[in-house]
Design a protein around this motif. Structure first.
Motif, PDB file in Angstrom:
ATOM      1  N   CYS A 160       0.809  -1.217   0.000  1.00 23.95           N
ATOM      2  CA  CYS A 160       0.000   0.000   0.000  1.00 23.95           C
ATOM      3  C   CYS A 160       0.846   1.272   0.000  1.00 23.95           C
ATOM      4  O   CYS A 160       0.353   2.345  -0.365  1.00 23.95           O
ATOM      5  N   LEU A 161       2.115   1.188   0.380  1.00 23.31           N
ATOM      6  CA  LEU A 161       2.978   2.370   0.370  1.00 23.31           C
ATOM      7  C   LEU A 161       3.597   2.622  -1.002  1.00 23.31           C
ATOM      8  O   LEU A 161       3.716   3.774  -1.431  1.00 23.31           O
ATOM      9  N   THR A 162       4.004   1.557  -1.688  1.00 20.28           N
ATOM     10  CA  THR A 162       4.732   1.722  -2.945  1.00 20.28           C
ATOM     11  C   THR A 162       3.924   1.383  -4.180  1.00 20.28           C
ATOM     12  O   THR A 162       4.238   1.850  -5.280  1.00 20.28           O
ATOM     13  N   GLY A 163       2.883   0.539  -4.024  1.00 22.57           N
ATOM     14  CA  GLY A 163       2.260  -0.030  -5.200  1.00 22.57           C
ATOM     15  C   GLY A 163       3.222  -0.988  -5.869  1.00 22.57           C
ATOM     16  O   GLY A 163       4.295  -1.312  -5.343  1.00 22.57           O
ATOM     17  N   GLY A 164       2.823  -1.487  -7.060  1.00 22.46           N
ATOM     18  CA  GLY A 164       3.740  -2.312  -7.840  1.00 22.46           C
ATOM     19  C   GLY A 164       3.570  -3.799  -7.688  1.00 22.46           C
ATOM     20  O   GLY A 164       4.303  -4.554  -8.322  1.00 22.46           O
ATOM     21  N   ILE A 165       2.604  -4.250  -6.855  1.00 20.45           N
ATOM     22  CA  ILE A 165       2.322  -5.684  -6.745  1.00 20.45           C
ATOM     23  C   ILE A 165       0.969  -5.934  -7.393  1.00 20.45           C
ATOM     24  O   ILE A 165       0.030  -5.182  -7.218  1.00 20.45           O
ATOM     25  N   VAL A 187       1.375  -2.171   7.247  1.00 24.97           N
ATOM     26  CA  VAL A 187       1.460  -1.583   5.914  1.00 24.97           C
ATOM     27  C   VAL A 187       2.435  -2.392   5.063  1.00 24.97           C
ATOM     28  O   VAL A 187       3.393  -2.970   5.581  1.00 24.97           O
ATOM     29  N   GLY A 188       2.173  -2.413   3.747  1.00 30.85           N
ATOM     30  CA  GLY A 188       3.020  -3.181   2.845  1.00 30.85           C
ATOM     31  C   GLY A 188       3.808  -2.301   1.900  1.00 30.85           C
ATOM     32  O   GLY A 188       3.403  -1.175   1.587  1.00 30.85           O
ATOM     33  N   LEU A 189       4.933  -2.830   1.435  1.00 36.02           N
ATOM     34  CA  LEU A 189       5.783  -2.106   0.492  1.00 36.02           C
ATOM     35  C   LEU A 189       6.671  -3.088  -0.243  1.00 36.02           C
ATOM     36  O   LEU A 189       6.844  -4.236   0.190  1.00 36.02           O
ATOM     37  N   ILE A 190       7.229  -2.642  -1.353  1.00 36.92           N
ATOM     38  CA  ILE A 190       8.319  -3.380  -1.975  1.00 36.92           C
ATOM     39  C   ILE A 190       9.581  -2.971  -1.234  1.00 36.92           C
ATOM     40  O   ILE A 190       9.977  -1.805  -1.267  1.00 36.92           O
ATOM     41  N   LEU A 239      10.728   1.571  -7.456  1.00 38.46           N
ATOM     42  CA  LEU A 239       9.675   1.756  -6.461  1.00 38.46           C
ATOM     43  C   LEU A 239      10.130   1.416  -5.045  1.00 38.46           C
ATOM     44  O   LEU A 239       9.599   1.946  -4.071  1.00 38.46           O
ATOM     45  N   ALA A 240      11.098   0.519  -4.933  1.00 36.76           N
ATOM     46  CA  ALA A 240      11.428  -0.089  -3.637  1.00 36.76           C
ATOM     47  C   ALA A 240      11.934   0.933  -2.625  1.00 36.76           C
ATOM     48  O   ALA A 240      12.527   1.948  -2.970  1.00 36.76           O
ATOM     49  N   ALA A 241      11.674   0.602  -1.364  1.00 36.79           N
ATOM     50  CA  ALA A 241      12.098   1.465  -0.256  1.00 36.79           C
ATOM     51  C   ALA A 241      12.560   0.588   0.904  1.00 36.79           C
ATOM     52  O   ALA A 241      12.244  -0.595   0.980  1.00 36.79           O
ATOM     53  N   SER A 242      13.274   1.180   1.821  1.00 36.28           N
ATOM     54  CA  SER A 242      13.744   0.469   3.007  1.00 36.28           C
ATOM     55  C   SER A 242      12.648   0.429   4.067  1.00 36.28           C
ATOM     56  O   SER A 242      11.864   1.375   4.204  1.00 36.28           O
ATOM     57  N   VAL A 243      12.621  -0.656   4.825  1.00 31.34           N
ATOM     58  CA  VAL A 243      11.669  -0.740   5.934  1.00 31.34           C
ATOM     59  C   VAL A 243      12.061   0.204   7.069  1.00 31.34           C
ATOM     60  O   VAL A 243      11.275   0.434   7.990  1.00 31.34           O
ATOM     61  N   ASP A 244      13.272   0.744   7.005  1.00 27.58           N
ATOM     62  CA  ASP A 244      13.723   1.724   7.994  1.00 27.58           C
ATOM     63  C   ASP A 244      13.694   3.146   7.444  1.00 27.58           C
ATOM     64  O   ASP A 244      14.212   4.070   8.083  1.00 27.58           O
TER      65      ASP A 244
END
Length: 300
Positions: free
Chosen positions: A51-56, A102-105, A77-82
């Motif tokens: 939900c944060l990055t989209g792309g899935i 929340v989800g992210l790549i 699109l990817a981001a760090s969990v930190d």
């Protein structure tokens, strides 16, 4: 070891269609929904996968050019969990007291990409689940462990993302690890009909509450397999108060206690070539009697 939570927990499944690549905007929308959840006295807000990055989700083309393009897009699109955007969510959790998933790549330190899900708890703790089954997404790596943890009120949570919920063994492992609540975020609507049938079965078989969240669909299921709240479209939030007493009344726990693990060893091993898929029951010829018969047509 399973034990009953000591207090009810109000949970929400929140629909949020991420704008691909607009991570700052997506994070701001998540924070706004957390603040709204606080006004509705929600204890745990469950957002969809990525939900944060989209792309899935989306297209299923397997051509080389499409895979290469998708991998490049994923890296962008990817981001760090930190990173700062997950931190913005954690800050909102701390301000409001509403735990949120929340989800992210995720871009890992070694450069690998994962579909990851971060649950932020009041007090600063974060738990990260990397999707175990990234089949069909060759640009993503697969996680290698289950994610089970405790939060306030004595609730033990497990996280399974998207396709993690398809193999029946994963929900069973969550139950065996003591979880009373399964958080099941998803990204694509292509399998919603399947999820609507399967998740009540997972809840009933394992004595779990289940919270399912996708960008349109959503459901909250009790440990007896009853759907207590459902969203079939739109962007409204659905919520329910989870009564820990229902965990104790689920018939699943009786059957979990009577399992025969010695009979299930083959579940942990790949089938070998030539190995029969069942235990043969051989019939011998001892005491057999030869029988012959004929069918005769009579003209009357």
């Amino acid at each position: 070891m399973f034990s009953l939570p000591v207090a009810p927990l109000r949970v929400a499944s929140i629909a949020l269609a991420a704008q691909r690549g607009e991570i700052e905007q997506n994070a701001a929308r998540v924070v706004a929904r957390i603040e709204r959840a606080a006004r509705e006295r929600i204890g745990l807000a469950v957002f969809p996968e990525a939900c944060l990055t989209g792309g899935i989700g989306g297209g299923t083309s397997t051509s080389t050019s499409t895979r290469t393009m998708r991998r490049a897009q994923m890296k962008a699109l990817a981001a760090s969990v930190d990173g700062e955007h997950v931190q913005a969510v954690a800050d909102a959790v701390e301000r409001t007291g509403v735990a949120a998933g929340v989800g992210l790549i995720e871009r890992a330190a070694d450069g690998a990409l994962y579909s990851s899900y971060v649950v932020c708890l009041p007090g600063g703790k974060r738990h990260v689940h990397r999707k175990l089954h990234a089949d069909g997404q060759p640009h993503l790596a697969s996680g290698d462990r289950f994610t089970v943890f405790d939060m306030r009120g004595g609730w033990r949570l497990a996280v399974l993302v998207g396709g993690d919920n398809y193999p029946v063994e994963n929900a069973r492992m969550a139950a065996l690890l003591g979880a009373g609540l399964l958080v099941a975020p998803h990204a694509s609507h292509e399998t919603d009909a399947w999820m609507r049938r399967a998740l009540p079965a997972r809840a009933l078989d394992n004595g779990l509450f289940v919270v399912y969240s996708e960008h349109r669909e959503g459901a909250i299921v009790d440990p007896c397999g009853q759907v207590v709240a459902q969203r079939a479209g739109g962007d409204e939030t659905i919520s329910a108060e989870l009564d820990p007493a229902l965990l104790g009344t689920s018939p699943a726990h009786r059957w979990l206690d009577t399992r025969r693990p010695d009979l299930y060893a083959r579940l942990a091993h790949e089938s070998r070539a030539g190995m029969p898929s069942f235990e043969p029951r051989n019939a011998g010829a001892r005491g057999a009697v030869a029988v012959s018969f004929a069918v005769v047509r009579r003209n009357g």
